[in-house]
Design an enzyme around this catalytic site. Structure first.
Site, PDB file in Angstrom:
ATOM      1  N   GLY B 108       0.627  -1.218   0.070  1.00 42.54           N
ATOM      2  CA  GLY B 108       0.082  -0.107  -0.090  1.00 42.54           C
ATOM      3  C   GLY B 108       0.750   1.016   0.027  1.00 42.54           C
ATOM      4  CB  CYS B 109       4.242   1.711   0.790  1.00 39.23           C
ATOM      5  SG  CYS B 109       5.412   3.260   0.728  1.00 39.23           S
TER       6      CYS B 109
END
Lengths: 102, 110, 138
Positions: B108-109
């Site tokens: 999710g980065c």
């Protein structure tokens, strides 16, 4: 409209269809595609289960997948509705939620 | 790609994350930080050790949100905010700190 | 920084054993991605999916990551419910005590430790699935 369940595995190899039948609610649609279409032949081991499910759920089979496996329309269980690809798309738009049984 | 540590090269990917997580030691972290002109101080190490402990237990790097929440509980509310963490790691606490801690890039980065 | 309220109910349905195929690992990846977007997310384990939660998995000698440890972090990702089908457990000779205990800490309740797992029957699971906006199937 209710949920559309999509099953793509042969019921003779996997428990996907069996699980789908126990976990779908009245009013749901069940669409058989790919290897799952082999379930619809009259006299198969799962025919009784499908007939029972059809008392309160709609069961569809994807025509091109039936044809590809040599399953003639006059050999399939009464009540099974055959759909083409456009019908497949139509079904997905008519239902609120999709659940795939892999 | 790689980072020079005490005369030998430790392999990294194109974004600078360790290829083999077992290659990590504090010297690797210092060398990675030096490449980005950062000197690691005790507050940095607190975060890096937290990240390594978290990864060891859960096999995953925490997101920034999880990191912020957890650091706040562990090290006090004055440290559990993104301002504090971004102050330590200007490129993003998860992205930059995870890299120095030898963890893979967090889910999710971006 | 106020975040907008979650708009959709997501359920990740897990039906595959953990290591023979990539489904389980991919499902977990999808769960973590979905959680990063602040959606209302729960998980369901049924059929062979219950094997994903069995305690004492050691993957070190098959060269695969021990991802079941990550289930213990689900609470950190704001997952509050993990449904487990008890009929699938029984069919496999398993009991609830064979599975990983999963907890979350409730920030709103002074960090009280609460159970993530809800034991359900297949009939209950059918209703739960039907109540979702999005079902992620694995």
């Amino acid at each position: 409209m209710a949920m559309l369940h999509i099953v793509n595995q042969s019921p003779f190899e996997r428990d996907s269809l069996a699980s789908c039948l126990t976990l779908s609610l009245p009013g749901a649609g069940i669409l058989l595609i790919e290897d799952a279409v082999v379930a619809v032949r009259t006299g198969s081991r799962v025919a009784e289960d499908l007939l029972a499910a059809m008392t309160d759920r709609h069961i569809y089979a994807l025509g091109p997948d039936l044809d590809a496996r040599g399953i003639a329309r006059d050999t399939i269980l009464p009540g099974i509705r055959c759909v083409d690809y456009a019908g497949f798309v139509q079904l997905t738009t008519e239902h609120n939620t999709l659940q795939s049984w892999l | 790609m790689g980072v020079e540590v005490n005369g030998h090269t430790v392999e990294t990917d194109e974004e600078g994350y360790l290829v083999k997580l077992d290659d990590w030691n504090p010297e690797v972290a210092k060398a990675m930080a030096a490449l980005e002109a950062l000197t690691l101080t005790e507050p940095h190490w607190e975060v890096l050790h937290f990240l390594r402990g978290y990864y060891d237990e859960y096999q995953i790097a925490p997101t920034v949100r999880v990191l912020t929440k957890a650091i706040g509980r562990k090290l006090g509310p004055d440290k559990g905010n993104s301002k504090y963490l971004y102050g330590l790691f200007p490129k993003g606490p998860a992205k930059q700190a995870c890299k120095y801690a030898g963890l893979p890039k967090p889910t999710g980065c971006r | 920084m106020p975040s907008s309220p979650p708009t959709k109910r997501f359920l990740c349905v897990n039906r595959k054993a953990p290591h023979g195929t990539g489904y389980a690992a991919e499902a977990l990846e999808a769960v973590l991605m979905t959680a990063a977007f602040d959606q209302r997310l729960s998980l369901a384990f049924l059929d062979d999916g219950v094997y994903q939660l069995v305690q004492g998995q050691d993957t070190s000698d098959i060269g695969l990551k021990h991802f079941s440890a990550t289930f213990k972090a689900l609470g950190d990702f704001d997952v509050r419910t993990v449904y487990v089908d008890v009929e699938s457990l029984e069919a496999r000779g398993l009991t609830p005590s064979d599975l990983l205990p999963l907890h979350y800490e409730d920030e709103a309740d002074d960090w009280a430790v609460k159970d993530l797992i809800q034991w359900v029957t297949r009939a209950q699971l059918a209703e739960i699935m039907d109540a979702q906006d999005v079902v992620l199937s694995f």
